[in-house]
Design a protein around this motif. Structure first.
Motif, PDB file in Angstrom:
ATOM      1  N   ASN A  56      -4.064  -2.294  -3.714  1.00  0.00           N
ATOM      2  CA  ASN A  56      -5.543  -2.319  -3.894  1.00  0.00           C
ATOM      3  C   ASN A  56      -6.001  -2.415  -2.372  1.00  0.00           C
ATOM      4  N   ARG A  57      -5.171  -2.317  -1.574  1.00  0.00           N
ATOM      5  CA  ARG A  57      -5.524  -2.252  -0.157  1.00  0.00           C
ATOM      6  C   ARG A  57      -5.898  -3.469   0.592  1.00  0.00           C
ATOM      7  N   LEU A  58      -5.391  -4.501   0.189  1.00  0.00           N
ATOM      8  CA  LEU A  58      -5.528  -5.859   0.814  1.00  0.00           C
ATOM      9  C   LEU A  58      -4.657  -5.563   2.117  1.00  0.00           C
ATOM     10  N   GLU A  59      -3.881  -4.718   2.109  1.00  0.00           N
ATOM     11  CA  GLU A  59      -3.055  -4.407   3.282  1.00  0.00           C
ATOM     12  C   GLU A  59      -2.991  -2.867   3.220  1.00  0.00           C
ATOM     13  N   SER A  60      -3.151  -2.371   4.580  1.00  0.00           N
ATOM     14  CA  SER A  60      -3.267  -0.932   4.516  1.00  0.00           C
ATOM     15  C   SER A  60      -1.816  -0.314   4.940  1.00  0.00           C
ATOM     16  N   HIS A  61      -1.540   0.514   4.408  1.00  0.00           N
ATOM     17  CA  HIS A  61       0.086   1.123   4.703  1.00  0.00           C
ATOM     18  C   HIS A  61      -0.142   2.042   5.887  1.00  0.00           C
ATOM     19  N   VAL A  68      -4.027   5.714  -6.593  1.00  0.00           N
ATOM     20  CA  VAL A  68      -4.341   5.010  -7.819  1.00  0.00           C
ATOM     21  C   VAL A  68      -5.503   5.808  -8.505  1.00  0.00           C
ATOM     22  N   ASP A  69      -5.216   5.808 -10.022  1.00  0.00           N
ATOM     23  CA  ASP A  69      -6.037   6.416 -10.496  1.00  0.00           C
ATOM     24  C   ASP A  69      -6.733   7.762 -10.247  1.00  0.00           C
ATOM     25  N   GLY A  70      -5.951   8.605  -9.452  1.00  0.00           N
ATOM     26  CA  GLY A  70      -6.357   9.774  -8.949  1.00  0.00           C
ATOM     27  C   GLY A  70      -7.100   9.626  -7.601  1.00  0.00           C
ATOM     28  N   ILE A  71      -7.524   8.583  -6.955  1.00  0.00           N
ATOM     29  CA  ILE A  71      -7.960   8.194  -5.739  1.00  0.00           C
ATOM     30  C   ILE A  71      -7.057   7.894  -4.750  1.00  0.00           C
ATOM     31  N   GLU A  72      -6.971   8.816  -3.492  1.00  0.00           N
ATOM     32  CA  GLU A  72      -5.971   8.293  -2.355  1.00  0.00           C
ATOM     33  C   GLU A  72      -6.584   7.143  -1.737  1.00  0.00           C
ATOM     34  N   LEU A  73      -5.673   6.219  -1.353  1.00  0.00           N
ATOM     35  CA  LEU A  73      -6.282   5.205  -0.488  1.00  0.00           C
ATOM     36  C   LEU A  73      -6.100   5.634   1.126  1.00  0.00           C
ATOM     37  N   THR A  74      -7.191   5.952   1.584  1.00  0.00           N
ATOM     38  CA  THR A  74      -7.200   6.049   3.269  1.00  0.00           C
ATOM     39  C   THR A  74      -8.256   4.810   3.868  1.00  0.00           C
ATOM     40  N   HIS A  75      -8.671   5.235   4.941  1.00  0.00           N
ATOM     41  CA  HIS A  75      -9.531   4.515   5.473  1.00  0.00           C
ATOM     42  C   HIS A  75     -11.273   4.420   4.998  1.00  0.00           C
ATOM     43  N   ASP A  76     -11.214   5.599   4.042  1.00  0.00           N
ATOM     44  CA  ASP A  76     -12.545   5.474   3.459  1.00  0.00           C
ATOM     45  C   ASP A  76     -12.916   4.373   2.522  1.00  0.00           C
ATOM     46  N   MET A  77     -14.082   3.602   2.961  1.00  0.00           N
ATOM     47  CA  MET A  77     -14.295   2.364   2.297  1.00  0.00           C
ATOM     48  C   MET A  77     -14.789   2.684   1.008  1.00  0.00           C
ATOM     49  N   GLY A  78     -15.511   3.913   0.740  1.00  0.00           N
ATOM     50  CA  GLY A  78     -15.919   4.034  -0.658  1.00  0.00           C
ATOM     51  C   GLY A  78     -14.702   4.206  -1.759  1.00  0.00           C
ATOM     52  N   ASN A  79     -13.909   5.063  -1.126  1.00  0.00           N
ATOM     53  CA  ASN A  79     -12.267   4.931  -2.104  1.00  0.00           C
ATOM     54  C   ASN A  79     -11.885   3.643  -2.337  1.00  0.00           C
ATOM     55  N   ILE A  80     -11.897   2.879  -1.338  1.00  0.00           N
ATOM     56  CA  ILE A  80     -11.104   1.646  -1.498  1.00  0.00           C
ATOM     57  C   ILE A  80     -11.936   0.678  -2.500  1.00  0.00           C
ATOM     58  N   LEU A  81     -13.376   0.780  -2.224  1.00  0.00           N
ATOM     59  CA  LEU A  81     -14.144  -0.184  -3.551  1.00  0.00           C
ATOM     60  C   LEU A  81     -14.025   0.380  -4.688  1.00  0.00           C
ATOM     61  N   ALA A  82     -14.002   1.707  -4.920  1.00  0.00           N
ATOM     62  CA  ALA A  82     -13.756   2.507  -6.258  1.00  0.00           C
ATOM     63  C   ALA A  82     -12.507   1.969  -6.731  1.00  0.00           C
ATOM     64  N   VAL A  83     -11.474   1.998  -6.150  1.00  0.00           N
ATOM     65  CA  VAL A  83      -9.936   1.584  -6.419  1.00  0.00           C
ATOM     66  C   VAL A  83      -9.901   0.053  -6.920  1.00  0.00           C
ATOM     67  N   ARG A  84     -10.640  -0.858  -6.187  1.00  0.00           N
ATOM     68  CA  ARG A  84     -10.476  -2.247  -6.184  1.00  0.00           C
ATOM     69  C   ARG A  84     -11.490  -2.495  -7.626  1.00  0.00           C
TER      70      ARG A  84
END
Lengths: 250, 299
Positions: A56-61, A68-84
């Motif tokens: 859930n990107r408390l740490e960035s790889h 996660v759930d079809g959404i790739e975790l990048t620096h995109d804050m919108g994606n991160i919020l959607a995943v969280r």
């Protein structure tokens, strides 16, 4: 089973993570399918927590891909919020908000992030507080509860966002022994209801009852992945054997 | 829960307390005796009293004189100063904690620049810069000069003498900027004192950064910030006496004037001290009550 049930909801491929010079994760690959319960174990400092905190990107790889759930975790804050919003997390230290009541702890995110009305959020919160068996504590502050109760509130708080995936980072490690069971009971119930769960824990009894898949990590690598039956009775790697002999020796 | 320590506190008076009190009384008696025998000073409060209020024979009314006018200016400086410096402090303090390097640098430079300089030096430099450059640029002088009678009344009510309006604003800005730097540090420390787990828990349930700050971090930070903030506000009120050096006609400035013209130096300064004490203690008292109320709502 139809296609969507078997497709992975969490995919880690070649994930590496560095803290300055120290490499916490070494090209980790892992899939979690919808409804699957994965228990992650390993010695301390093996990267278990770091791995689930990356989900859930408390740490960035630093390298590799996490979807996660079809959404790739990048620096995109919108994606991160959607995943969280789809991924709940329970921490070792509970991390309840001390200035809010139990009920307010549970309604904050649904009201702000999901835009539920107060009535609706309260209704959902009470439903989950009943599920973790502490509806009568709803108007108390976290400091007035025992550790076990606090951790159950923390679980309810996550569930109020109706996540599809729950992450547990050593949820019973900070608890007194007599309180561990009440928290594990809630987690077992959750598992029975079909929640997708990734659990970092040393509770091997819990792992045996609940896990579909055991993951053993050491030095930032995934050493062994196996169903619990095989994992406990016939581990393949020497490191796994050694670890199991240490924690199961009592 | 929070009242427990005070209930446990001992109320008994021991013989040591009597000795301490006796020593203190003895000390003051000695000083009073020295003053009356060595210092030849004739106390005369009657000369100073008219500078507080005097009776105007023409209109048949009591009129506030220089000392009270100065007091009014000090209260204005304090009130506006508290609001503006708190605003600067919250914004800059927040900037000190963000990831954005530029904002962090701006806030850091501001804080280090001001807190490593004596207030008087800062005020001398900046007052002349602000009053000679910024004020004309903003047209404050023209505004006050060409204001309609109604506006003039407003200015008089909120900022005192319209002729000194531009001075007043410059002094106020200096004071607020100066104190704002200290409040910045208080706010930063408050925000950073909230454990990392709170950020993590709040972000992991899907709250945006703004919501995390607004609903989780700031409410907890405020509880920790209030006591040092009260202290800083009291400092602000006292430090406002520094702007007397740039001819803002506040209490200290007036006290100097009255002291010189009446030559009743001690009387004037004792009255001034009482005035300051009353304002500062009022502020301290308000904050103590606020703290207690916040403590109650928490548990």
């Amino acid at each position: 089973m139809n296609e969507s049930v078997t497709a992975p909801v969490i995919e880690l491929s070649g994930v590496s993570k560095f803290f300055d010079q120290f490499q916490a994760l070494r090209e980790v690959d892992m899939d979690v399918r919808l409804g699957e319960k994965v228990v992650v174990c390993g010695p301390s400092g093996s990267g278990k927590s770091t791995m689930i905190r990356c989900i859930n990107r408390l740490e960035s790889h630093d390298q590799g891909r996490i979807v996660v759930d079809g959404i790739e975790l990048t620096h995109d804050m919108g994606n991160i919020l959607a995943v969280r919003r789809e991924v709940g997390m329970v921490f070792q230290q509970f991390n309840l908000f001390p200035h809010l009541t139990v009920l307010e702890n549970c309604t904050l995110a649904p009201m702000r992030a999901r835009k539920l009305s107060r009535e609706e959020a309260n209704r959902v919160a009470m439903e989950y507080l009943e599920r973790v068996q502490i509806p009568d504590q709803a108007n108390k502050y976290p400091a007035q509860l025992s550790g076990g109760q606090q951790q159950r509130v923390a679980i309810a708080r996550s569930l109020c966002m109706k996540p599809r995936i729950m992450l547990f980072d050593e949820p019973t490690s900070a608890l007194d022994p007599e309180m561990i069971k009440e928290v594990l009971d809630v987690m077992v119930e959750l598992a029975k209801e079909g929640m997708t769960m990734v659990v970092v824990t040393h509770e091997m009894g819990f792992a045996k009852t609940v896990a579909d898949k055991m993951v053993f990590m050491d030095h930032g690598e995934i050493v062994e992945v196996a169903p619990p039956q095989t994992f406990f009775n016939d581990p393949q790697s020497d490191r796994t054997k050694q670890f199991l002999s240490q924690i199961l020796s009592h | 829960m929070s009242s427990m320590p005070s209930q446990d506190r001992k109320r008994k008076i021991s013989w040591i307390d009597f000795i301490v009190v006796a020593v203190v009384i003895g000390f003051f008696v000695f000083i009073a005796q020295r003053i009356s025998s060595v210092l030849i000073y004739k106390w005369d409060w009657s000369m100073v009293a008219p500078y507080i209020f005097y009776f105007d024979d023409d209109t048949g009314e009591w009129v506030a004189n220089l000392l009270v006018q100065g007091l009014a200016t000090t209260v204005r400086l304090a009130l506006y100063g508290i609001v503006i410096s708190a605003l600067i402090g919250v914004i800059m303090g927040f900037c000190r904690t963000v990831n954005n390097l530029f904002l962090r640098m701006v806030a850091r430079v501001y804080v280090e620049f001001i807190r490593n300089m004596p207030p008087i030096v800062f005020i001398f430099v900046f007052y002349f810069f602000i009053s000679s450059q910024i004020m004309p640029l903003l047209g404050v002088d023209d505004f006050a000069r060409n204001a309609s009678p109604a506006t003039l009344e407003l200015i008089r009510f909120f900022a005192g003498d319209p002729l000194l309006f531009s001075n007043f604003i410059s002094g106020l800005i200096c004071l607020a900027m100066f104190e704002g730097a200290y409040i910045t540090e208080i706010v930063r420390a408050g925000i950073q004192s909230i454990p990392r787990g709170q950020w993590e828990a709040a972000t992991s349930v899907g709250l945006s950064r703004f919501h995390v700050l607004r609903y989780v971090i700031l409410p907890q930070a405020v509880q920790r910030i209030v006591p040092p903030l009260a202290n800083q506000f009291i400092n602000l009120i006292k430090d406002s006496s520094i702007v007397s050096l740039i001819s803002i006609q506040e209490l200290t400035f007036m006290a100097v004037e009255v002291g010189v013209s009446t030559t009743r130096v001690f009387e004037v300064w004792i009255i001034t001290a009482v005035f300051y004490f009353v304002i500062c203690y009022g502020c301290a008292y308000t904050f103590t009550r606020m703290e207690r109320r916040m403590g109650r709502s928490r548990r």
